[in-house]
Design an enzyme around this catalytic site. Structure first.
Site, PDB file in Angstrom:
ATOM      1  N   ASN A 180     -14.492  -2.723 122.246  1.00  0.00           N
ATOM      2  CA  ASN A 180     -14.969  -1.473 121.641  1.00  0.00           C
ATOM      3  C   ASN A 180     -14.137  -1.046 120.432  1.00  0.00           C
ATOM      4  O   ASN A 180     -14.663  -0.404 119.527  1.00  0.00           O
ATOM      5  CB  ASN A 180     -14.940  -0.387 122.731  1.00  0.00           C
ATOM      6  CG  ASN A 180     -15.021   1.008 122.148  1.00  0.00           C
ATOM      7  OD1 ASN A 180     -16.096   1.469 121.770  1.00  0.00           O
ATOM      8  ND2 ASN A 180     -13.878   1.686 122.043  1.00  0.00           N
ATOM      9  N   SER A 182     -23.159  -2.328 115.645  1.00  0.00           N
ATOM     10  CA  SER A 182     -23.594  -1.100 114.961  1.00  0.00           C
ATOM     11  C   SER A 182     -24.946  -1.369 114.316  1.00  0.00           C
ATOM     12  O   SER A 182     -25.268  -2.523 113.992  1.00  0.00           O
ATOM     13  CB  SER A 182     -22.580  -0.729 113.873  1.00  0.00           C
ATOM     14  OG  SER A 182     -23.142   0.196 112.960  1.00  0.00           O
ATOM     15  N   TYR A 191     -17.667  -2.817 106.394  1.00  0.00           N
ATOM     16  CA  TYR A 191     -18.084  -2.424 107.742  1.00  0.00           C
ATOM     17  C   TYR A 191     -19.376  -3.153 108.132  1.00  0.00           C
ATOM     18  O   TYR A 191     -19.489  -3.691 109.234  1.00  0.00           O
ATOM     19  CB  TYR A 191     -18.260  -0.908 107.813  1.00  0.00           C
ATOM     20  CG  TYR A 191     -18.482  -0.376 109.210  1.00  0.00           C
ATOM     21  CD1 TYR A 191     -17.465  -0.430 110.162  1.00  0.00           C
ATOM     22  CD2 TYR A 191     -19.697   0.189 109.583  1.00  0.00           C
ATOM     23  CE1 TYR A 191     -17.664   0.067 111.454  1.00  0.00           C
ATOM     24  CE2 TYR A 191     -19.904   0.694 110.859  1.00  0.00           C
ATOM     25  CZ  TYR A 191     -18.880   0.629 111.796  1.00  0.00           C
ATOM     26  OH  TYR A 191     -19.075   1.118 113.067  1.00  0.00           O
ATOM     27  N   SER A 229     -18.630  -6.746 108.828  1.00  0.00           N
ATOM     28  CA  SER A 229     -17.872  -6.919 110.081  1.00  0.00           C
ATOM     29  C   SER A 229     -18.790  -6.769 111.293  1.00  0.00           C
ATOM     30  O   SER A 229     -18.668  -7.503 112.274  1.00  0.00           O
ATOM     31  CB  SER A 229     -16.703  -5.927 110.155  1.00  0.00           C
ATOM     32  OG  SER A 229     -17.130  -4.606 110.437  1.00  0.00           O
ATOM     33  N   LYS A 230     -19.741  -5.833 111.221  1.00  0.00           N
ATOM     34  CA  LYS A 230     -20.610  -5.620 112.380  1.00  0.00           C
ATOM     35  C   LYS A 230     -21.699  -6.701 112.474  1.00  0.00           C
ATOM     36  O   LYS A 230     -22.149  -7.037 113.568  1.00  0.00           O
ATOM     37  CB  LYS A 230     -21.205  -4.212 112.336  1.00  0.00           C
ATOM     38  CG  LYS A 230     -20.148  -3.119 112.587  1.00  0.00           C
ATOM     39  CD  LYS A 230     -19.442  -3.302 113.930  1.00  0.00           C
ATOM     40  CE  LYS A 230     -18.491  -2.189 114.271  1.00  0.00           C
ATOM     41  NZ  LYS A 230     -17.829  -2.353 115.578  1.00  0.00           N
TER      42      LYS A 230
HETATM   43  P1  NDP Z   1     -13.121   6.162 117.615  1.00  0.00           P
HETATM   44  O1  NDP Z   1     -12.382   6.210 116.324  1.00  0.00           O
HETATM   45  O2  NDP Z   1     -13.188   7.387 118.430  1.00  0.00           O
HETATM   46  O3  NDP Z   1     -12.551   5.006 118.531  1.00  0.00           O
HETATM   47  C1  NDP Z   1     -12.074   3.801 118.050  1.00  0.00           C
HETATM   48  C2  NDP Z   1     -10.965   3.347 118.976  1.00  0.00           C
HETATM   49  O4  NDP Z   1     -10.491   2.080 118.542  1.00  0.00           O
HETATM   50  C3  NDP Z   1      -9.797   4.314 118.975  1.00  0.00           C
HETATM   51  O5  NDP Z   1      -9.541   4.697 120.307  1.00  0.00           O
HETATM   52  C4  NDP Z   1      -8.646   3.502 118.397  1.00  0.00           C
HETATM   53  O6  NDP Z   1      -7.464   3.821 119.104  1.00  0.00           O
HETATM   54  C5  NDP Z   1      -9.085   2.059 118.639  1.00  0.00           C
HETATM   55  N1  NDP Z   1      -8.558   1.165 117.630  1.00  0.00           N
HETATM   56  C6  NDP Z   1      -8.782   1.196 116.288  1.00  0.00           C
HETATM   57  N2  NDP Z   1      -8.086   0.230 115.683  1.00  0.00           N
HETATM   58  C7  NDP Z   1      -7.406  -0.416 116.658  1.00  0.00           C
HETATM   59  C8  NDP Z   1      -6.498  -1.501 116.657  1.00  0.00           C
HETATM   60  N3  NDP Z   1      -6.132  -2.116 115.513  1.00  0.00           N
HETATM   61  N4  NDP Z   1      -5.983  -1.922 117.833  1.00  0.00           N
HETATM   62  C9  NDP Z   1      -6.331  -1.306 118.991  1.00  0.00           C
HETATM   63  N5  NDP Z   1      -7.177  -0.273 119.059  1.00  0.00           N
HETATM   64  C10 NDP Z   1      -7.700   0.165 117.890  1.00  0.00           C
HETATM   65  O7  NDP Z   1     -14.566   5.652 117.248  1.00  0.00           O
HETATM   66  P2  NDP Z   1     -15.845   5.296 118.127  1.00  0.00           P
HETATM   67  O8  NDP Z   1     -15.650   5.623 119.536  1.00  0.00           O
HETATM   68  O9  NDP Z   1     -16.992   5.846 117.401  1.00  0.00           O
HETATM   69  O10 NDP Z   1     -15.902   3.706 117.915  1.00  0.00           O
HETATM   70  C11 NDP Z   1     -15.986   2.760 118.974  1.00  0.00           C
HETATM   71  C12 NDP Z   1     -16.783   1.570 118.494  1.00  0.00           C
HETATM   72  O11 NDP Z   1     -18.134   1.956 118.259  1.00  0.00           O
HETATM   73  C13 NDP Z   1     -16.287   0.963 117.176  1.00  0.00           C
HETATM   74  O12 NDP Z   1     -16.318  -0.443 117.250  1.00  0.00           O
HETATM   75  C14 NDP Z   1     -17.290   1.478 116.168  1.00  0.00           C
HETATM   76  O13 NDP Z   1     -17.386   0.640 115.031  1.00  0.00           O
HETATM   77  C15 NDP Z   1     -18.551   1.487 116.993  1.00  0.00           C
HETATM   78  N6  NDP Z   1     -19.611   2.334 116.468  1.00  0.00           N
HETATM   79  C16 NDP Z   1     -19.440   3.678 116.332  1.00  0.00           C
HETATM   80  C17 NDP Z   1     -20.438   4.471 115.785  1.00  0.00           C
HETATM   81  C18 NDP Z   1     -20.292   5.931 115.566  1.00  0.00           C
HETATM   82  O14 NDP Z   1     -21.138   6.538 114.867  1.00  0.00           O
HETATM   83  N7  NDP Z   1     -19.273   6.597 116.115  1.00  0.00           N
HETATM   84  C19 NDP Z   1     -21.724   3.874 115.377  1.00  0.00           C
HETATM   85  C20 NDP Z   1     -21.805   2.455 115.566  1.00  0.00           C
HETATM   86  C21 NDP Z   1     -20.789   1.724 116.092  1.00  0.00           C
HETATM   87  P3  NDP Z   1      -6.006   3.817 118.435  1.00  0.00           P
HETATM   88  O15 NDP Z   1      -6.159   4.451 117.084  1.00  0.00           O
HETATM   89  O16 NDP Z   1      -5.157   4.577 119.385  1.00  0.00           O
HETATM   90  O17 NDP Z   1      -5.632   2.378 118.385  1.00  0.00           O
END
Ligand code: NDP
Length: 253
Positions: A86, A138, A151, A154-155
């Protein structure tokens, strides 16, 4: 209890969609291994869980962290049944304002992060005699958006990773599926650089770009993850499931 006695590892479990998945899986009986970079947000997620859980900080861009998570998860819970890739980031930018370091970060996190965590964890699923991998793609992976080059690429890669691994792992009884959300209210866009005003305007506009007339919630995405992770989906693999209020069906007119 659809996930009774199952063990799930969720990356990016400290916020948004990852947090909702961890909470739903826990409520359905799974032991949850939560990973992410920020300890405080992972600890906050743990407070919302019902059952057994463990937290381990680390970065999906570091293959050694993926190896450590797999080893810790096996030591703590005796194995692994479900992997949810995720963790992800978003970043604006197209070809005319191309920024190499932003591009690298998107690829390292959203593409190689998925590959490395899966490389480290898939052997545990195979060892168990089967399991499920759920990737977060996504709508941008199947519909292009100008100025969002890294982005989108990547998706789209996540989709091909999902389907290629679905074929490779099917004989091992490991399913690999992806969820393709539309706009979901989380920290993602603001962490990716949108200020509060721009984000509010984006959410307002998103009501018109999603046929459902609204954006989604993390819980609605978590329900799709639960389906892919549950025993009822054991013959379902390589699916790219839109969870987007109809967004992927639209075309400008
Ligand atoms: P958030 O930013 O809330 O969550 C993303 C999470 O990824 C964070 O908890 C972050 O934690 C973690 N993360 C980011 N980079 C790293 C890293 N290098 N190593 C480990 N952990 C990492 O966003 P979402 O919940 O929205 O996103 C979750 C997924 O859903 C993503 O893949 C996103 O692309 C996808 N998505 C989201 C959409 C949206 O509209 N929200 C739409 C489509 C897809 P921390 O910073 O503590 O590491």
């Amino acid at each position: 209890m659809k996930l009774k006695d199952k063990v799930a590892l969720v990356t990016g479990a400290g916020s948004g969609i990852g947090r909702a998945i961890a909470a739903l899986f826990s409520a359905e009986g799974a032991s949850v291994f939560l990973t992410g970079r920020r300890r405080d947000s992972l600890d906050a997620t743990v407070k919302s869980l019902k059952g057994r859980s463990a937290v381990s900080t680390g970065d999906v861009r570091r293959p050694e962290d993926a190896d450590r998570w797999a080893a810790e998860c096996e030591r703590t819970f005796g194995g692994l049944d479900i992997l949810v890739n995720n963790a992800g980031i978003i970043g604006n930018g197209g070809i005319l304002d191309f920024n190499r370091s932003k591009w690298r970060d998107l690829m390292d996190t959203n593409v190689e992060g998925v590959i490395e965590v899966t490389r480290a964890c898939a052997p545990l699923l195979v060892k168990r005699g089967g399991g499920s991998i759920v990737n977060l793609g996504s709508v941008t992976g199947i519909r292009p958006y100008g100025g969002l080059l890294g982005y989108c690429v990547s998706k789209a890669a996540v989709n091909m990773i999902t389907q290629s691994l679905a074929l490779e792992l099917a004989p091992k009884k490991v399913t690999v599926n992806a969820i393709l959300p539309g706009v979901v209210v989380t920290d993602l866009h603001r962490t990716g650089g949108m200020d509060e005003g721009a984000y509010a305007a984006f959410l307002e506009r998103s009501k018109t770009t999603h046929p459902s007339g609204r954006v989604g919630t993390p819980d609605e995405v978590a329900e799709a993850a639960l389906y892919f992770a549950s025993p009822g989906a054991r013959w379902t693999t390589g699916v790219l499931l839109s969870v987007d209020g109809g967004r992927a069906l639209t075309a400008a007119r």
